[in-house]
Scaffold this motif. Structure first.
Motif, PDB file in Angstrom:
ATOM      1  N   ALA A 198       0.819  -1.220   0.000  1.00  0.00           N
ATOM      2  CA  ALA A 198       0.000   0.000   0.000  1.00  0.00           C
ATOM      3  C   ALA A 198       0.849   1.265   0.000  1.00  0.00           C
ATOM      4  O   ALA A 198       0.449   2.293  -0.547  1.00  0.00           O
ATOM      5  N   THR A 199       2.026   1.202   0.601  1.00  0.00           N
ATOM      6  CA  THR A 199       2.910   2.364   0.678  1.00  0.00           C
ATOM      7  C   THR A 199       3.566   2.666  -0.669  1.00  0.00           C
ATOM      8  O   THR A 199       3.797   3.841  -1.003  1.00  0.00           O
ATOM      9  N   HIS A 200       3.838   1.621  -1.450  1.00  0.00           N
ATOM     10  CA  HIS A 200       4.614   1.804  -2.675  1.00  0.00           C
ATOM     11  C   HIS A 200       3.801   1.746  -3.966  1.00  0.00           C
ATOM     12  O   HIS A 200       4.358   1.927  -5.052  1.00  0.00           O
ATOM     13  N   MET A 201       2.499   1.499  -3.856  1.00  0.00           N
ATOM     14  CA  MET A 201       1.662   1.469  -5.051  1.00  0.00           C
ATOM     15  C   MET A 201       0.532   2.492  -4.927  1.00  0.00           C
ATOM     16  O   MET A 201       0.061   2.760  -3.814  1.00  0.00           O
ATOM     17  N   PRO A 202       0.076   3.061  -6.041  1.00  0.00           N
ATOM     18  CA  PRO A 202      -1.018   4.031  -5.997  1.00  0.00           C
ATOM     19  C   PRO A 202      -2.282   3.398  -5.410  1.00  0.00           C
ATOM     20  O   PRO A 202      -2.563   2.228  -5.672  1.00  0.00           O
ATOM     21  N   PRO A 203      -3.047   4.139  -4.619  1.00  0.00           N
ATOM     22  CA  PRO A 203      -4.268   3.596  -4.000  1.00  0.00           C
ATOM     23  C   PRO A 203      -5.224   2.957  -4.994  1.00  0.00           C
ATOM     24  O   PRO A 203      -5.870   1.948  -4.675  1.00  0.00           O
ATOM     25  N   LYS A 204      -5.319   3.502  -6.202  1.00  0.00           N
ATOM     26  CA  LYS A 204      -6.260   2.939  -7.194  1.00  0.00           C
ATOM     27  C   LYS A 204      -5.857   1.530  -7.656  1.00  0.00           C
ATOM     28  O   LYS A 204      -6.678   0.798  -8.207  1.00  0.00           O
ATOM     29  N   LYS A 205      -4.595   1.159  -7.428  1.00  0.00           N
ATOM     30  CA  LYS A 205      -4.138  -0.166  -7.833  1.00  0.00           C
ATOM     31  C   LYS A 205      -4.198  -1.178  -6.690  1.00  0.00           C
ATOM     32  O   LYS A 205      -3.968  -2.365  -6.902  1.00  0.00           O
ATOM     33  N   VAL A 206      -4.509  -0.725  -5.492  1.00  0.00           N
ATOM     34  CA  VAL A 206      -4.503  -1.614  -4.335  1.00  0.00           C
ATOM     35  C   VAL A 206      -5.918  -1.833  -3.801  1.00  0.00           C
ATOM     36  O   VAL A 206      -6.596  -0.897  -3.390  1.00  0.00           O
ATOM     37  N   LYS A 207      -6.365  -3.069  -3.861  1.00  0.00           N
ATOM     38  CA  LYS A 207      -7.693  -3.435  -3.343  1.00  0.00           C
ATOM     39  C   LYS A 207      -7.526  -4.679  -2.461  1.00  0.00           C
ATOM     40  O   LYS A 207      -7.900  -5.789  -2.833  1.00  0.00           O
ATOM     41  N   ILE A 208      -6.956  -4.445  -1.296  1.00  0.00           N
ATOM     42  CA  ILE A 208      -6.657  -5.540  -0.363  1.00  0.00           C
ATOM     43  C   ILE A 208      -7.498  -5.400   0.902  1.00  0.00           C
ATOM     44  O   ILE A 208      -7.564  -4.310   1.486  1.00  0.00           O
ATOM     45  N   ARG A 209      -8.118  -6.481   1.295  1.00  0.00           N
ATOM     46  CA  ARG A 209      -8.875  -6.499   2.550  1.00  0.00           C
ATOM     47  C   ARG A 209      -8.057  -7.185   3.622  1.00  0.00           C
ATOM     48  O   ARG A 209      -7.470  -8.235   3.386  1.00  0.00           O
ATOM     49  N   TYR A 210      -8.012  -6.584   4.792  1.00  0.00           N
ATOM     50  CA  TYR A 210      -7.301  -7.194   5.899  1.00  0.00           C
ATOM     51  C   TYR A 210      -8.045  -8.428   6.390  1.00  0.00           C
ATOM     52  O   TYR A 210      -7.469  -9.356   6.850  1.00  0.00           O
TER      53      TYR A 210
END
Length: 210
Positions: A198-210
Motif C-alpha cells: 500500500a505504501t509503494h503502489m497508488p491507492p487505485k491499484k490496491v484493493k486488499i482487505r485485511y
C-alpha cells in the motif's frame, strides 16, 4: 524497510487465485450471467429441460476447468521448492533455494488472458514463481557483466495491481501474472506485507482487505 519470507505454492492456492481472477473478469461474469439466464428460463418454463442442462453445464464447467488448470500448473517444477521473496523500497525480488533469481514468468501464477478486460498502463492470472502470457521483459546480463548479473527487484511502479482473497494476498506483475502470498504462510508478516504494498503502489491499484 525490508521484508523477507518464503512461500510454497500448491494447487489449492493456485485454484484460489484463478477463481478470483476469472470471476472478477468480464469473461467470468458474462459466463456466470449466461448460465444463470438459462436456469431462470427453465424456472419460467419447466418443460424446457435443455435450458436447465445448458445452464448447469456453463456454471459447472468453469470451476472444474480452473481446478484442472491449477493442478496442472502445480506440477511445474518451480512450485516444488519454496519461493523466497524480498520486498524493499525498490521493489520485489524473487529467488529460490539454489540462490538463482527466477524469471517472473517462471516463478508466478498465471491466469488466462481476458481479451475483454481493458489493459492498463496483469495474475495466472502468474504466480511468482507466476501463471500465463509472458508480458514481462526478460532480464539479461550485458558485457559489463558484474553489475548486470546482480539480481534486480521487480520495481513497484511496474506492478499492475494488488488484490486479495480470504486466503491470499495477490500482487499482479502483469495483467495475468501474479505473485501469490498465502496468508497462513505469511503469518506475522501479513500486515507488514500489506503495508509495504500500500505504501509503494497508488491507492487505485490496491484493493486488499485485511
Amino acid at each position: 524497510m525490508k521484508l523477507e519470507f518464503d512461500v510454497k505454492v500448491d494447487a489449492g492456492m493456485l485454484y484460489d487465485f484463478l477463481l478470483r481472477h476469472t470471476y472478477t473478469s468480464a469473461q467470468g461474469l458474462i459466463g456466470t450471467c449466461v448460465g444463470a439466464l438459462f436456469i431462470v428460463g427453465f424456472a419460467m418454463q419447466p418443460d424446457r429441460y435443455a435450458a436447465l442442462v445448458v445452464g448447469l453445464i456453463i456454471l459447472i464447467y468453469l470451476p472444474i476447468s480452473l481446478s484442472l488448470k491449477a493442478k496442472a500448473q502445480a506440477l511445474n517444477p518451480v512450485f516444488r521448492r519454496p519461493i523466497h521473496y524480498t520486498m524493499t523500497e525498490e521493489g520485489v525480488m524473487v529467488s529460490q533455494e539454489t540462490g538463482e533469481t527466477e524469471e517472473t514468468e517462471e516463478t508466478s501464477a498465471e491466469a488466462e488472458d481476458d481479451p475483454t478486460e481493458p489493459a492498463e498502463a496483469e495474475e495466472t492470472a502468474e504466480v511468482e514463481t507466476s501463471a500465463e502470457p509472458e508480458d514481462d521483459p526478460e532480464e539479461f546480463a550485458g558485457d559489463e557483466a558484474q553489475e548486470d548479473a546482480t539480481p534486480k527487484p521487480f520495481p513497484w511502479d511496474a506492478m499492475y495491481k494488488a488484490v486479495s482473497t480470504k486466503n491470499s494476498i495477490i500482487l499482479y506483475t502483469t495483467r495475468v501474472n501474479a505473485c501469490i502470498f498465502p496468508r497462513k504462510q505469511l503469518g506475522g508478516h501479513t500486515t507488514d506485507v500489506i503495508k509495504m504494498i500500500a505504501t509503494h503502489m497508488p491507492p487505485k491499484k490496491v484493493k486488499i482487505r485485511y
